[in-house]
Structures are given as structure tokens and as C-alpha cells.
Design an enzyme around this catalytic site. Structure first.
Site, short mmCIF file in Angstrom:
data_model
loop_
_atom_site.label_atom_id
_atom_site.label_comp_id
_atom_site.label_asym_id
_atom_site.label_seq_id
_atom_site.Cartn_x
_atom_site.Cartn_y
_atom_site.Cartn_z
N GLU A 91 0.85 -1.07 -0.13
CA GLU A 91 0.05 -0.17 -0.11
C GLU A 91 0.78 1.24 -0.01
O GLU A 91 1.96 1.31 0.54
CB GLU A 91 -0.86 -0.08 1.23
CG GLU A 91 -1.82 -0.90 0.86
CD GLU A 91 -3.18 -0.92 2.04
OE1 GLU A 91 -4.37 -1.03 1.67
OE2 GLU A 91 -2.84 -0.90 3.12
N CYS A 104 3.47 8.24 1.32
CA CYS A 104 4.15 7.28 2.14
C CYS A 104 4.44 6.01 1.40
O CYS A 104 3.57 5.24 0.67
CB CYS A 104 3.36 6.89 3.44
SG CYS A 104 4.15 5.71 4.55
N CYS A 111 8.58 -7.62 6.38
CA CYS A 111 9.86 -7.25 6.94
C CYS A 111 10.34 -8.36 7.95
O CYS A 111 9.65 -9.09 8.76
CB CYS A 111 9.79 -5.82 7.62
SG CYS A 111 11.13 -5.17 8.43
N CYS A 115 9.84 -6.12 14.78
CA CYS A 115 9.67 -5.18 15.98
C CYS A 115 8.26 -5.81 16.60
O CYS A 115 7.43 -5.95 15.72
CB CYS A 115 9.63 -3.69 15.60
SG CYS A 115 11.09 -3.17 14.75
N CYS A 118 4.91 -4.14 15.71
CA CYS A 118 4.53 -3.84 14.22
C CYS A 118 4.05 -5.14 13.47
O CYS A 118 4.39 -6.16 13.64
CB CYS A 118 5.87 -3.44 13.54
SG CYS A 118 5.45 -3.20 11.98
N SER A 214 13.05 6.23 6.53
CA SER A 214 13.02 5.90 8.07
C SER A 214 13.44 4.42 8.30
O SER A 214 13.18 3.51 7.45
CB SER A 214 11.53 5.84 8.15
OG SER A 214 11.29 5.14 9.59
N SER A 236 13.70 5.04 14.03
CA SER A 236 12.72 4.73 14.82
C SER A 236 13.65 3.87 16.44
O SER A 236 14.31 3.11 16.36
CB SER A 236 12.25 3.27 14.24
OG SER A 236 11.40 3.75 13.04
N LEU A 237 13.65 4.96 17.08
CA LEU A 237 14.09 4.82 18.52
C LEU A 237 13.15 3.99 19.24
O LEU A 237 13.63 3.14 19.93
CB LEU A 237 14.50 6.24 19.08
CG LEU A 237 15.68 6.20 20.21
CD1 LEU A 237 16.76 5.68 19.89
CD2 LEU A 237 16.00 7.55 20.54
N HIS A 238 12.21 4.69 19.69
CA HIS A 238 11.13 3.74 20.48
C HIS A 238 11.45 3.60 22.13
O HIS A 238 10.38 3.07 22.63
CB HIS A 238 10.64 2.49 19.79
CG HIS A 238 10.06 2.79 18.32
ND1 HIS A 238 9.55 3.70 18.10
CD2 HIS A 238 10.28 2.08 17.19
CE1 HIS A 238 9.00 3.68 16.76
NE2 HIS A 238 9.58 2.63 16.04
N CYS A 356 -0.71 4.91 10.33
CA CYS A 356 0.78 4.25 10.49
C CYS A 356 0.32 3.03 11.31
O CYS A 356 -0.16 3.07 12.33
CB CYS A 356 1.47 5.00 11.67
SG CYS A 356 3.02 5.09 11.37
#
Ligand code: SAH
Ligand code: SF4
Length: 378
Positions: A91, A104, A111, A115, A118, A214, A236-238, A356
């Protein structure tokens, strides 16, 4: 063998044309026809010699993924589900704002980085997208946005400019974020070639500052991106420490926070912007307390950065919950008071599941070989 010309940046086209004894300047003409005029028909490329047009139609095609679904949300956010073969779907999401339009873009089907929060990560890795599949998302978005603008009634303003023209410029893609499905730096060569096309003046001519990659923090690839095609970078620290980040973003076990921040400092030496954007997903009771905020402030002391807090978007069978608006506000205020520019990502297009972590690319689920499922991806 037939080639897809969307797979080539300028250098690639020059090489391809040289094999047909054609001059390098033809690459510029071709880029303009393909990406600026959005013209997939060689016969319409009027400033190319007829002999070249014939050679091109015999050797190549200009093809993009097929649009399976096209949804527009109440706030104008538009989402396309694209087929990339073998029942795989990806998408892209277009987010119009007053003075810019952001697309986007996805870089992989699934992936591998897993994570915890996600849905793409939960789904596993299927395959890398080709250059044509990555740049094809931009090609298609511009084409479909332009068609929509052309269908507007032509009304003249007092200055004589048609409203349709104004609409058209407002609805073209002006910014790219590589924040769709997948980890862009794990599909490095294809992503860099696609970035080259995005910033080439003869193709999309986007400034490097308006193109953002990103990453979850693949350090060697961050260093290579800096050398090959430095564009704006979001990381992406999180989490504010290794033990929590190891759990949320498992690639941290290989590339821990201290090394990641050093890589951010190196990146800034060549970056088009003078800060790194840190993304931080807000997970209720996991990484959103005042003490996490204090730890975070200390951690990034030496890195010029901005923060983008992303309220978690839930998906089926997730163990996480979105932080309350109150804890997000307190967290943001603490960062701001420490001098860190902090924004909270608006949830756009949520009525069409385009926020997101809500994108629903259909992915062939390798863990359940007989089924095809609808998954949510970021
Ligand atoms: N793989 C890259 C880019 C794609 S994800 C990366 O991880 O940076 C874009 C952003 O969305 C990342 O910051 C990612 O951590 C975040 N994200 C993933 N799942 C999410 C979810 N369910 N809710 C909110 N943000 C999410
Ligand atoms: Fe991959 Fe990014 Fe999702 Fe992590 S957050 S699993 S890196 S797409």
C-alpha cells in the site's frame, strides 16, 4: 529480455542506451517522458528519433503495479492497494496538507526485523520490492492525482488561473516518506536507485530535504546511505535504553543505542537537514512514563534531533495498547521543556485504515502456507 525502464535511474538508462549505441542525453529525454509527462507509450515520445522509439518498444516496457483498491478518507487521505504479483499486495498512502502532499512509500513485502509492536514485523519477510515497484508508487500517485484534478470543473479565478490548476499543484506529491511497509535500508540498492530518481531534476526533482528514509537502525546501511544518497533521515528509536529497545526493536541486539546515536552523528555530517527525526511509538505502560522521558532526554543530549511521537495503532492479537492522550501530552511537554522539538503524529485517514501501522497489504503468509491473510502493516 524485456526490461522495465522504471527500474533505471539516469546512470542505468545511460548504460542501457549505450548498449543500443544511443547517446547519453537520450537518458534525460526518457526520464522526462516517463516521470514528468507520465507517458508510458513510446510512440508518443515525440522528440525521440523514430528508430529509437522502435528499438525501445522492441526491448522494453514501462509498467507499474496494478491498482487493486483506491480509497479516499474524509480528511482527503488517499490509499492505494497495489498488486505486486503472487497475491502480494502493498500500500501507498497520500496525505494532502495545505502546502504539501506527502506520499508514504513501501519498500518490501513484509519485513524481517520483527519489531514487537509492528504488524509487518509479525508477518515476516516475503521479498524486496524492485526499483520499478518502489518508484511506480510515486508514478501512479502523481498520475492518479493529476487525473482527479483534471476532472475538476475548470473555473477561472480573478487572476485568470483556473481553480483546477491550483488544485492540481496542491495535489501533486511534494514530499516522500519511506515509512510504508518494510525496512528501506534492508533493500538498499533498489531503494537508493529509487531515491536517485526521486531527486533527479529530469525526473521528479524533489529536494533531498523533502525525501525521508525511516530506519529501525541498520548502522552499516546508514553509513552507506550517507555516502551514496544522503536524504533526510528518521530513526525509529522507541525506547530510551538497550534492555527495552532489545525487546521492542530486536535489531538493537546487533546495533545497540550508543552505536546507533554515533551513526546518527556521522550521518548529520552529510545530511541535507541539520537534525535527525527520532520516531517514538507511544505504548501504554511500556515506554511512556515520566522516567522514560527523563532517560530519553539524557540519552539524546548530544544529537541534534526532533521527536515525532506516534500514538500506537493497534492490530489484531497485539499485546500493546495506545498510550492515553494525557500521558502522550505529559511526555511531549517534558521533551519540549528540555528543548527538544516534539510533534505528535496526527492519525490521518483512520476511517480507511491508512494510519501508521494500519495499512492492510495482503501478504502471502509464509508461516501458514495454505492461507492468504489480510495483515496490517505500518
Ligand atoms: N521499517 C522502517 C520504516 C517503516 S515503519 C522503520 O521501522 O523505521 C514507519 C514507522 O511506523 C516506524 O517508526 C515504525 O516503528 C512505526 N510503526 C510500526 N508499527 C506501528 C504501529 N502499530 N503503530 C504506530 N507506529 C508503528
Ligand atoms: Fe520492519 Fe519497521 Fe516494522 Fe520494525 S517497524 S518490523 S523495521 S517495518
Amino acid at each position: 529480455m524485456t526490461v522495465n525502464l522504471l527500474d533505471y535511474d539516469r546512470e542505468g538508462l545511460i548504460h542501457f542506451l549505450a548498449e543500443m549505441d544511443e547517446k547519453p542525453f537520450r537518458a534525460r529525454q526518457l526520464l522526462k517522458w516517463i516521470h514528468q509527462s507520465i507517458q508510458p507509450d513510446f510512440n508518443q515520445m515525440s522528440d525521440l528519433a523514430k528508430s529509437l522509439r522502435t528499438k525501445l518498444s522492441e526491448s522494453s516496457v514501462i509498467t507499474v503495479p496494478q491498482v487493486l483498491r483506491d480509497h479516499t478518507a474524509a480528511d482527503g487521505t488517499r490509499k492505494w492497494l497495489l498488486s505486486v504479483g503472487a497475491e502480494n499486495g502493498i500500500e501507498s498512502v497520500f496525505i494532502p496538507e495545505e502546502n504539501r502532499g506527502t506520499l508514504c512509500v513501501s519498500s518490501q513485502v513484509g519485513c524481517a526485523l520483527a519489531c514487537a509492536f509492528c504488524a509487518t514485523g509479525k508477518q515476516g519477510f516475503n521479498r524486496n520490492l524492485s526499483v520499478a515497484e518502489i518508484i511506480g508508487q510515486l508514478w501512479l500517485a502523481n498520475k492518479l492525482l493529476m487525473e482527479a484534478a483534471d476532472n475538476q470543473p475548470v473555473l477561472k479565478t480573478r487572476s485568470g488561473i483556473s481553480l483546477a490548476q491550483i488544485e492540481q499543484s496542491a495535489r501533486k506529491v511534494t514530499n516522500i516518506v519511506m515509512m510504508g511497509m518494510g525496512e528501506p535500508l534492508a533493500n538498499f540498492e533498489n531503494v537508493v536507485t529509487a531515491l536517485n530518481i526521486m531527486i533527479d531534476d529530469h525526473a521528479y526533482g524533489l529536494s533531498r530535504r523533502r525525501v525521508t528514509v525511516s530506519t529501525s537502525g541498520i548502522i552499516p546501511a546508514m553509513d552507506r546511505l550517507r555516502q551514496r544518497c544522503p536524504v533526510a533521515l528518521a530513526v525509529s528509536l522507541h525506547a530510551p535504553n538497550d534492555s527495552l529497545r532489545d525487546r521492542l526493536v530486536p535489531i538493537n541486539q546487533k546495533y545497540p543505542i550508543r552505536d546507533l546515536l554515533a551513526a546518527c552523528q556521522r550521518y548529520l555530517l552529510d545530511a541535507p537537514r541539520d537534525f535527525i527525526t527520532f520516531e517514538y511509538v507511544m505504548l501504554d505502560g511500556v515506554n511512556d512514563s515520566a522516567s522514560h522521558a527523563r532517560e530519553l532526554i539524557k540519552l539524546v543530549r548530544d544529537v541534534p534531533c526532533k521527536f515525532n511521537l506516534i500514538p500506537f495503532n493497534a492490530f489484531p492479537n497485539t499485546e500493546f495498547k495506545r498510550s492515553s492522550p494525557e500521558s502522550i501530552r505529559i511526555f511531549r511537554d517534558m521533551l519540549m521543556q528540555a528543548g527538544l522539538v516534539t510533534t505528535v503524529r496526527k492519525t490521518r485517514g483512520d476511517d480507511i485504515a491508512a494510519a501508521c501501522g494500519q495499512l492492510a497489504g495482503r501478504v502471502y503468509d509464509k508461516t501458514r502456507r495454505t492461507t492468504r491473510v489480510n495483515v496490517e502493516v505500518n
